[in-house]
Design a protein around this motif. Structure first.
Motif, PDB file in Angstrom:
ATOM      1  N   ARG A 110      -6.850  10.734 -14.788  1.00 57.86           N
ATOM      2  CA  ARG A 110      -6.497   9.670 -13.696  1.00 57.86           C
ATOM      3  C   ARG A 110      -5.993   8.364 -14.416  1.00 57.86           C
ATOM      4  N   PRO A 111      -6.870   7.977 -15.302  1.00 61.60           N
ATOM      5  CA  PRO A 111      -6.277   6.555 -15.877  1.00 61.60           C
ATOM      6  C   PRO A 111      -5.017   6.677 -16.826  1.00 61.60           C
ATOM      7  N   SER A 112      -4.622   7.698 -17.137  1.00 57.56           N
ATOM      8  CA  SER A 112      -3.398   8.037 -17.853  1.00 57.56           C
ATOM      9  C   SER A 112      -2.155   8.322 -16.740  1.00 57.56           C
ATOM     10  N   VAL A 113      -2.595   9.006 -15.548  1.00 57.67           N
ATOM     11  CA  VAL A 113      -1.539   9.019 -14.557  1.00 57.67           C
ATOM     12  C   VAL A 113      -1.141   7.798 -13.757  1.00 57.67           C
ATOM     13  N   SER A 114      -2.160   7.031 -13.621  1.00 54.43           N
ATOM     14  CA  SER A 114      -1.881   5.515 -13.171  1.00 54.43           C
ATOM     15  C   SER A 114      -0.950   4.806 -13.986  1.00 54.43           C
ATOM     16  N   GLN A 115      -1.263   4.843 -15.338  1.00 51.99           N
ATOM     17  CA  GLN A 115      -0.468   4.005 -16.441  1.00 51.99           C
ATOM     18  C   GLN A 115       1.202   4.813 -16.263  1.00 51.99           C
ATOM     19  N   HIS A 116       1.246   6.000 -16.261  1.00 53.51           N
ATOM     20  CA  HIS A 116       2.585   6.551 -16.077  1.00 53.51           C
ATOM     21  C   HIS A 116       3.067   6.104 -14.829  1.00 53.51           C
ATOM     22  N   LEU A 117       2.473   6.054 -13.622  1.00 55.53           N
ATOM     23  CA  LEU A 117       3.023   5.710 -12.363  1.00 55.53           C
ATOM     24  C   LEU A 117       3.518   4.461 -12.486  1.00 55.53           C
ATOM     25  N   ALA A 118       2.696   3.476 -13.063  1.00 50.29           N
ATOM     26  CA  ALA A 118       3.097   2.067 -13.151  1.00 50.29           C
ATOM     27  C   ALA A 118       4.410   1.887 -13.766  1.00 50.29           C
ATOM     28  N   LYS A 119       4.568   2.439 -14.922  1.00 48.91           N
ATOM     29  CA  LYS A 119       5.856   2.636 -15.732  1.00 48.91           C
ATOM     30  C   LYS A 119       6.934   3.000 -14.786  1.00 48.91           C
ATOM     31  N   LEU A 120       6.732   4.270 -14.033  1.00 50.09           N
ATOM     32  CA  LEU A 120       7.738   4.721 -13.171  1.00 50.09           C
ATOM     33  C   LEU A 120       8.092   3.714 -11.962  1.00 50.09           C
ATOM     34  N   ARG A 121       7.091   3.112 -11.508  1.00 58.95           N
ATOM     35  CA  ARG A 121       7.499   2.314 -10.511  1.00 58.95           C
ATOM     36  C   ARG A 121       8.015   0.787 -10.808  1.00 58.95           C
ATOM     37  N   LEU A 122       7.691   0.349 -12.082  1.00 61.72           N
ATOM     38  CA  LEU A 122       8.331  -0.832 -12.495  1.00 61.72           C
ATOM     39  C   LEU A 122       9.828  -0.614 -12.806  1.00 61.72           C
ATOM     40  N   ALA A 123       9.985   0.870 -13.024  1.00 54.69           N
ATOM     41  CA  ALA A 123      11.526   1.183 -13.691  1.00 54.69           C
ATOM     42  C   ALA A 123      12.230   1.314 -12.313  1.00 54.69           C
ATOM     43  N   GLY A 124      11.744   1.478 -11.089  1.00 53.57           N
ATOM     44  CA  GLY A 124      12.152   1.739 -10.017  1.00 53.57           C
ATOM     45  C   GLY A 124      12.698   3.130  -9.478  1.00 53.57           C
ATOM     46  N   LEU A 125      11.664   3.963 -10.369  1.00 52.90           N
ATOM     47  CA  LEU A 125      12.042   5.567 -10.355  1.00 52.90           C
ATOM     48  C   LEU A 125      10.973   6.073  -9.077  1.00 52.90           C
ATOM     49  N   VAL A 126      10.007   5.337  -8.999  1.00 59.41           N
ATOM     50  CA  VAL A 126       9.123   5.859  -7.738  1.00 59.41           C
ATOM     51  C   VAL A 126       8.713   4.516  -6.758  1.00 59.41           C
ATOM     52  N   THR A 127       8.647   5.051  -5.644  1.00 58.13           N
ATOM     53  CA  THR A 127       8.246   3.918  -4.428  1.00 58.13           C
ATOM     54  C   THR A 127       6.738   4.075  -4.154  1.00 58.13           C
ATOM     55  N   THR A 128       6.069   3.142  -3.378  1.00 58.36           N
ATOM     56  CA  THR A 128       4.830   3.198  -3.093  1.00 58.36           C
ATOM     57  C   THR A 128       4.723   2.723  -1.711  1.00 58.36           C
ATOM     58  N   ARG A 129       3.561   3.170  -1.085  1.00 58.74           N
ATOM     59  CA  ARG A 129       3.537   2.681   0.178  1.00 58.74           C
ATOM     60  C   ARG A 129       2.042   2.699   0.583  1.00 58.74           C
ATOM     61  N   LYS A 130       1.157   1.881   1.240  1.00 53.55           N
ATOM     62  CA  LYS A 130      -0.080   2.079   1.587  1.00 53.55           C
ATOM     63  C   LYS A 130      -0.520   2.868   2.682  1.00 53.55           C
ATOM     64  N   ASP A 131      -1.477   3.651   2.827  1.00 56.12           N
ATOM     65  CA  ASP A 131      -1.775   4.612   3.808  1.00 56.12           C
ATOM     66  C   ASP A 131      -3.346   4.267   3.769  1.00 56.12           C
ATOM     67  N   GLY A 132      -3.736   3.287   4.654  1.00 57.07           N
ATOM     68  CA  GLY A 132      -5.298   2.773   4.659  1.00 57.07           C
ATOM     69  C   GLY A 132      -5.741   2.260   3.299  1.00 57.07           C
ATOM     70  N   ARG A 133      -6.500   2.975   2.555  1.00 57.99           N
ATOM     71  CA  ARG A 133      -6.776   2.316   1.235  1.00 57.99           C
ATOM     72  C   ARG A 133      -5.994   3.154   0.001  1.00 57.99           C
ATOM     73  N   ARG A 134      -5.288   4.278   0.581  1.00 57.53           N
ATOM     74  CA  ARG A 134      -4.667   4.994  -0.502  1.00 57.53           C
ATOM     75  C   ARG A 134      -3.156   4.615  -0.575  1.00 57.53           C
ATOM     76  N   VAL A 135      -2.713   4.447  -1.903  1.00 51.95           N
ATOM     77  CA  VAL A 135      -1.343   4.316  -2.263  1.00 51.95           C
ATOM     78  C   VAL A 135      -0.590   5.626  -2.495  1.00 51.95           C
ATOM     79  N   VAL A 136       0.590   5.783  -1.612  1.00 53.12           N
ATOM     80  CA  VAL A 136       1.313   6.815  -1.723  1.00 53.12           C
ATOM     81  C   VAL A 136       2.347   6.806  -2.450  1.00 53.12           C
ATOM     82  N   TYR A 137       2.979   7.694  -3.318  1.00 52.56           N
ATOM     83  CA  TYR A 137       4.080   7.522  -4.147  1.00 52.56           C
ATOM     84  C   TYR A 137       5.054   8.548  -3.622  1.00 52.56           C
ATOM     85  N   ALA A 138       6.417   7.841  -3.912  1.00 55.44           N
ATOM     86  CA  ALA A 138       7.638   8.897  -3.604  1.00 55.44           C
ATOM     87  C   ALA A 138       8.738   8.737  -4.576  1.00 55.44           C
TER      88      ALA A 138
END
Length: 134
Positions: free
Chosen positions: A78-106
């Motif tokens: 999980r920590p590795s996945v979170s780090q990879h998602l952060a890189k993808l998000r910062l590069a604009g390749l993925v977006t996020t939205r909040k669903d309650g307490r969860r962060v949903v990626y697309a």
């Protein structure tokens, strides 16, 4: 597909050849310069050149997901996945939205899904010794 062409189905437009003055192609005012375009494309491909990030993008190509789902899908910690998602998000390749307490990626857009799908198709051809085709 050359750098100045665009898939017809991607935006409902026709394939546009590399001609100066055509909107969206190099040489048109406001269009990215060829070197800038190549650099941006190389950056995207470099981010996708990691097995975990590619697995995340492949899973997101099937629909949005939270970190727990993505962790299960790619088999990384999980920590590795979170780090990879952060890189993808910062590069604009993925977006996020909040669903309650969860962060949903697309995925940021459909071009990324098609890019990942094509890379995996190339891998299928290499691993399965399939003949090349258009």
């Amino acid at each position: 597909m050359s750098a100045g062409r665009h898939l017809a189905g991607a935006h409902g437009a026709q394939i546009v050849p590399d001609t100066p003055g055509t909107p969206g192609t190099p040489g048109t005012p406001g269009a990215p310069e060829r070197g800038d375009r190549l650099e941006a494309a190389a950056s995207v491909l470099a981010l996708l050149a990691d097995r975990t990030r590619l697995a995340l993008m492949e899973r997101l190509g099937r629909g949005e997901a939270d970190v727990t789902t993505l962790t299960e899908a790619c088999g990384a910690a999980r920590p590795s996945v979170s780090q990879h998602l952060a890189k993808l998000r910062l590069a604009g390749l993925v977006t996020t939205r909040k669903d309650g307490r969860r962060v949903v990626y697309a995925l940021g857009h459909g071009h990324l899904r098609r890019l990942v799908d094509e890379a995996l198709n190339v891998a299928d051809h290499q691993l399965g010794s399939l003949p090349p085709h258009d």
